[in-house]
Motif scaffolding. Structure first.
Motif, PDB file in Angstrom:
ATOM      1  N   HIS A 205      -1.663 -14.961   0.190  1.00 13.70           N
ATOM      2  CA  HIS A 205      -2.803 -15.499  -0.559  1.00 13.70           C
ATOM      3  C   HIS A 205      -4.137 -15.205   0.118  1.00 13.70           C
ATOM      4  CE1 HIS A 205      -4.275 -17.761  -3.924  1.00 13.70           C
ATOM      5  NE2 HIS A 205      -5.017 -18.527  -3.149  1.00 13.70           N
ATOM      6  N   GLN A 206      -4.103 -14.878   1.403  1.00 10.13           N
ATOM      7  CA  GLN A 206      -5.341 -14.528   2.104  1.00 10.13           C
ATOM      8  C   GLN A 206      -5.658 -13.039   1.987  1.00 10.13           C
ATOM      9  OE1 GLN A 206      -2.854 -16.533   3.723  1.00 10.13           O
ATOM     10  NE2 GLN A 206      -4.014 -18.230   2.847  1.00 10.13           N
ATOM     11  N   GLY A 207      -4.754 -12.285   1.367  1.00  8.17           N
ATOM     12  CA  GLY A 207      -4.977 -10.853   1.218  1.00  8.17           C
ATOM     13  C   GLY A 207      -4.382 -10.026   2.339  1.00  8.17           C
ATOM     14  N   ASP A 208      -3.581 -10.657   3.204  1.00  6.27           N
ATOM     15  CA  ASP A 208      -2.942  -9.917   4.296  1.00  6.27           C
ATOM     16  C   ASP A 208      -1.694  -9.209   3.776  1.00  6.27           C
ATOM     17  OD1 ASP A 208      -4.823 -10.965   6.138  1.00  6.27           O
ATOM     18  OD2 ASP A 208      -3.650 -12.814   6.285  1.00  6.27           O
ATOM     19  N   VAL A 209      -1.529  -7.958   4.164  1.00  6.42           N
ATOM     20  CA  VAL A 209      -0.402  -7.166   3.679  1.00  6.42           C
ATOM     21  C   VAL A 209       0.899  -7.649   4.318  1.00  6.42           C
ATOM     22  CG1 VAL A 209       0.570  -4.854   3.457  1.00  6.42           C
ATOM     23  CG2 VAL A 209      -1.912  -5.170   3.376  1.00  6.42           C
ATOM     24  N   GLN A 210       1.898  -7.873   3.492  1.00 10.77           N
ATOM     25  CA  GLN A 210       3.233  -8.234   3.962  1.00 10.77           C
ATOM     26  C   GLN A 210       4.185  -7.043   3.887  1.00 10.77           C
ATOM     27  OE1 GLN A 210       3.498 -11.689   5.060  1.00 10.77           O
ATOM     28  NE2 GLN A 210       1.334 -11.175   4.801  1.00 10.77           N
ATOM     29  N   VAL A 211       4.074  -6.294   2.799  1.00 10.38           N
ATOM     30  CA  VAL A 211       4.946  -5.138   2.567  1.00 10.38           C
ATOM     31  C   VAL A 211       4.139  -4.058   1.866  1.00 10.38           C
ATOM     32  CG1 VAL A 211       7.093  -4.303   1.501  1.00 10.38           C
ATOM     33  CG2 VAL A 211       6.922  -6.699   2.216  1.00 10.38           C
ATOM     34  N   MET A 212       4.362  -2.813   2.264  1.00  8.61           N
ATOM     35  CA  MET A 212       3.895  -1.664   1.494  1.00  8.61           C
ATOM     36  C   MET A 212       5.122  -0.919   0.993  1.00  8.61           C
ATOM     37  SD  MET A 212       0.653   0.117   3.444  1.00  8.61           S
ATOM     38  CE  MET A 212      -0.947  -0.695   3.511  1.00  8.61           C
ATOM     39  N   GLY A 213       5.012  -0.357  -0.197  1.00 11.85           N
ATOM     40  CA  GLY A 213       6.129   0.396  -0.756  1.00 11.85           C
ATOM     41  C   GLY A 213       5.670   1.713  -1.350  1.00 11.85           C
ATOM     42  N   LEU A 214       6.403   2.772  -1.050  1.00 12.60           N
ATOM     43  CA  LEU A 214       6.126   4.102  -1.596  1.00 12.60           C
ATOM     44  C   LEU A 214       7.322   4.508  -2.446  1.00 12.60           C
ATOM     45  CD1 LEU A 214       4.871   5.745   1.723  1.00 12.60           C
ATOM     46  CD2 LEU A 214       3.545   4.426   0.056  1.00 12.60           C
ATOM     47  N   VAL A 215       7.058   4.893  -3.679  1.00 10.04           N
ATOM     48  CA  VAL A 215       8.140   5.104  -4.644  1.00 10.04           C
ATOM     49  C   VAL A 215       7.995   6.482  -5.281  1.00 10.04           C
ATOM     50  CG1 VAL A 215       9.379   4.080  -6.585  1.00 10.04           C
ATOM     51  CG2 VAL A 215       7.921   2.628  -5.139  1.00 10.04           C
ATOM     52  N   ASP A 216       9.109   7.183  -5.356  1.00 10.12           N
ATOM     53  CA  ASP A 216       9.117   8.507  -5.993  1.00 10.12           C
ATOM     54  C   ASP A 216      10.323   8.629  -6.917  1.00 10.12           C
ATOM     55  OD1 ASP A 216       6.885  10.084  -4.640  1.00 10.12           O
ATOM     56  OD2 ASP A 216       8.004   9.383  -2.891  1.00 10.12           O
ATOM     57  N   ASN A 217      10.075   9.198  -8.094  1.00  8.68           N
ATOM     58  CA  ASN A 217      11.140   9.605  -9.020  1.00  8.68           C
ATOM     59  C   ASN A 217      12.086   8.468  -9.420  1.00  8.68           C
ATOM     60  OD1 ASN A 217      10.364  12.457  -8.924  1.00  8.68           O
ATOM     61  ND2 ASN A 217      11.126  12.380  -6.823  1.00  8.68           N
ATOM     62  N   LEU A 218      11.513   7.288  -9.560  1.00  6.57           N
ATOM     63  CA  LEU A 218      12.304   6.130  -9.984  1.00  6.57           C
ATOM     64  C   LEU A 218      11.989   5.741 -11.425  1.00  6.57           C
ATOM     65  CD1 LEU A 218      14.345   4.175  -8.554  1.00  6.57           C
ATOM     66  CD2 LEU A 218      12.427   2.606  -8.262  1.00  6.57           C
ATOM     67  N   TYR A 219      10.744   5.957 -11.832  1.00  5.11           N
ATOM     68  CA  TYR A 219      10.260   5.492 -13.136  1.00  5.11           C
ATOM     69  C   TYR A 219      11.061   6.114 -14.281  1.00  5.11           C
ATOM     70  CZ  TYR A 219       6.907   4.511 -16.897  1.00  5.11           C
ATOM     71  OH  TYR A 219       6.310   4.086 -18.056  1.00  5.11           O
ATOM     72  N   LEU A 220      11.505   5.249 -15.202  1.00  3.93           N
ATOM     73  CA  LEU A 220      12.278   5.653 -16.385  1.00  3.93           C
ATOM     74  C   LEU A 220      13.592   6.343 -16.024  1.00  3.93           C
ATOM     75  CD1 LEU A 220       9.596   6.868 -18.976  1.00  3.93           C
ATOM     76  CD2 LEU A 220      11.020   4.824 -19.088  1.00  3.93           C
ATOM     77  N   GLY A 221      14.115   6.027 -14.843  1.00  6.32           N
ATOM     78  CA  GLY A 221      15.404   6.599 -14.445  1.00  6.32           C
ATOM     79  C   GLY A 221      16.563   6.073 -15.260  1.00  6.32           C
ATOM     80  N   ASP A 232      17.821  10.172 -10.236  1.00  2.00           N
ATOM     81  CA  ASP A 232      17.324  11.414  -9.656  1.00  2.00           C
ATOM     82  C   ASP A 232      17.686  11.444  -8.170  1.00  2.00           C
ATOM     83  OD1 ASP A 232      15.604  13.361  -8.411  1.00  2.00           O
ATOM     84  OD2 ASP A 232      14.305  13.266 -10.166  1.00  2.00           O
ATOM     85  N   PRO A 233      18.291  12.529  -7.690  1.00  2.00           N
ATOM     86  CA  PRO A 233      18.647  12.597  -6.264  1.00  2.00           C
ATOM     87  C   PRO A 233      17.441  12.501  -5.340  1.00  2.00           C
ATOM     88  CG  PRO A 233      18.969  14.727  -7.356  1.00  2.00           C
ATOM     89  CD  PRO A 233      18.736  13.723  -8.428  1.00  2.00           C
ATOM     90  N   GLU A 234      16.249  12.758  -5.879  1.00  2.00           N
ATOM     91  CA  GLU A 234      15.036  12.655  -5.074  1.00  2.00           C
ATOM     92  C   GLU A 234      14.399  11.262  -5.162  1.00  2.00           C
ATOM     93  OE1 GLU A 234      13.916  15.119  -3.087  1.00  2.00           O
ATOM     94  OE2 GLU A 234      15.739  16.189  -3.688  1.00  2.00           O
ATOM     95  N   ALA A 235      15.031  10.364  -5.897  1.00  2.00           N
ATOM     96  CA  ALA A 235      14.470   9.017  -6.037  1.00  2.00           C
ATOM     97  C   ALA A 235      14.492   8.295  -4.695  1.00  2.00           C
ATOM     98  CB  ALA A 235      15.261   8.228  -7.072  1.00  2.00           C
ATOM     99  N   ARG A 236      13.414   7.577  -4.423  1.00  9.58           N
ATOM    100  CA  ARG A 236      13.359   6.803  -3.180  1.00  9.58           C
ATOM    101  C   ARG A 236      12.378   5.654  -3.334  1.00  9.58           C
ATOM    102  NH1 ARG A 236       9.241   9.318   1.343  1.00  9.58           N
ATOM    103  NH2 ARG A 236       7.500   9.701  -0.071  1.00  9.58           N
ATOM    104  N   LEU A 237      12.650   4.606  -2.584  1.00  9.76           N
ATOM    105  CA  LEU A 237      11.739   3.466  -2.492  1.00  9.76           C
ATOM    106  C   LEU A 237      11.688   3.094  -1.014  1.00  9.76           C
ATOM    107  CD1 LEU A 237      11.830   0.210  -4.698  1.00  9.76           C
ATOM    108  CD2 LEU A 237      10.601   0.500  -2.566  1.00  9.76           C
TER     109      LEU A 237
END
Length: 325
Positions: A205-221, A232-237
């Protein structure tokens, strides 16, 4: 007859009391409320019109900016959008619902007087903006920079700064977000014209980052709830934390977000999309977690498998139906 009368009164009291208890103990689910809320009162101005619709539909504005039809639609859409991102049993959900009830009461007191309706709607638009401003988690660049540090990631054949890759997947405005029961907010986005590049972050709630996530080739899988040839074999989170405890605290929401992404978001579950949501939640997701405080960095600041964290076993009690964009 007197005994029957007393019994009848007792039953009424019991039913009333039961209703109060049920309302008090049921979770306040703003996304579900959003699914049942019309985004305008005019509803096409189709007869018969109630007094409020008469005020809106028969309004003769001096200029189109102050027209009730436009204001009715814009304020209604904003409210529904706010509900969808307000989560379940959160402070912002409660304040939105309570404030909207006051707004509706004031509207109905206006009858078919358009000047009164215009004033009430205008004031509500200001109140709605203030609620979101006061309760939404702020996104602070200083917090993002502090969390990411000098970490780099391998992005295909390139090595890029973590923060740069995060921004690539969040290049849109406004960013979709969801308030979580633990007080955090999950905020996400995607790269314009390439929704397969996504990013997410969870802030307290103070705006401090708890987690960052980078996502590839997951959307509409799993479009339509099906993954005919697997993901997709290249899908990752890839999840990045500095405090491993943040994983167990936020993984249920991240898992539900990933399931929603597989389906293209905007799913009605519970409801008509329940089967697809269940299938997506059952899918084995390509999630890896990394500790940014990892001391073993044989490749400089590039994240490597030496820095991976085991995924905690958590209860997946968050619905993909909460995530709309």
């Amino acid at each position: 007859m007197k005994i029957l009368s007393i019994l009848s009164q007792s039953m009424v009291l019991f039913i009333s009391f039961f209703g109060v208890v049920h309302a008090a103990t049921s979770p306040l689910n703003c996304p579900v409320i959003a699914s049942k809320t019309l985004d305008s009162y005019s509803r096409g101005c189709n007869a018969p019109l109630n007094p409020l619709q008469q005020a809106i539909c028969h309004d003769k504005p001096k200029n189109w900016v102050n027209g009730l039809l436009l204001l009715d639609s814009s304020v209604g859409v904003s409210y529904v959008r706010a509900l969808r991102s307000a989560g379940v049993n959160t402070a912002i959900c409660k304040q939105l619902v309570d404030s909207h009830q006051v707004y509706e009461d004031a509207l109905h007191q206006c009858g078919n007087h358009s000047d009164c309706v215009l004033k009430v709607m205008h004031n509500w638009s200001l109140d709605l903006a203030q609620i979101e401003k006061s309760l939404r988690v702020p996104i602070k660049m200083s917090s993002l920079q502090q969390f990411a540090g000098k970490a780099y990631i391998q992005d295909g054949s390139k090595t890029v700064p973590l923060l740069e890759r995060l921004k690539q997947g969040m290049d849109l405005f406004p960013l979709p977000r969801l308030a979580l029961k633990n007080g955090n907010e999950l905020i996400w986005g995607f790269q314009p014209h390439n929704a397969q590049v996504q990013s997410l972050m969870i802030l307290n709630h103070q705006g401090d980052v708890q987690v960052m996530g980078l996502v590839d080739n997951l959307y509409l899988g799993m479009s339509g709830g099906q993954a005919p040839a697997g993901l997709d074999p290249e899908a990752r989170l890839s999840l990045l934390v500095r405090n491993p405890a943040a994983l167990s605290e936020n993984l249920p929401a991240i898992h539900a977000w990933a399931a929603a992404s597989l389906l293209g978001f905007n799913q009605t579950c519970p409801g008509k999309d329940q089967q697809a949501c269940q299938a997506a939640m059952a899918q084995t997701l390509p999630i890896k977690a990394y500790n940014l405080n990892c001391k073993v960095k044989p490749q400089g600041n590039i994240l490597v498998d030496h820095c991976t964290l085991p995924l905690p076993s958590v209860k997946n009690d968050v619905s993909p139906g909460l995530f709309w964009q």
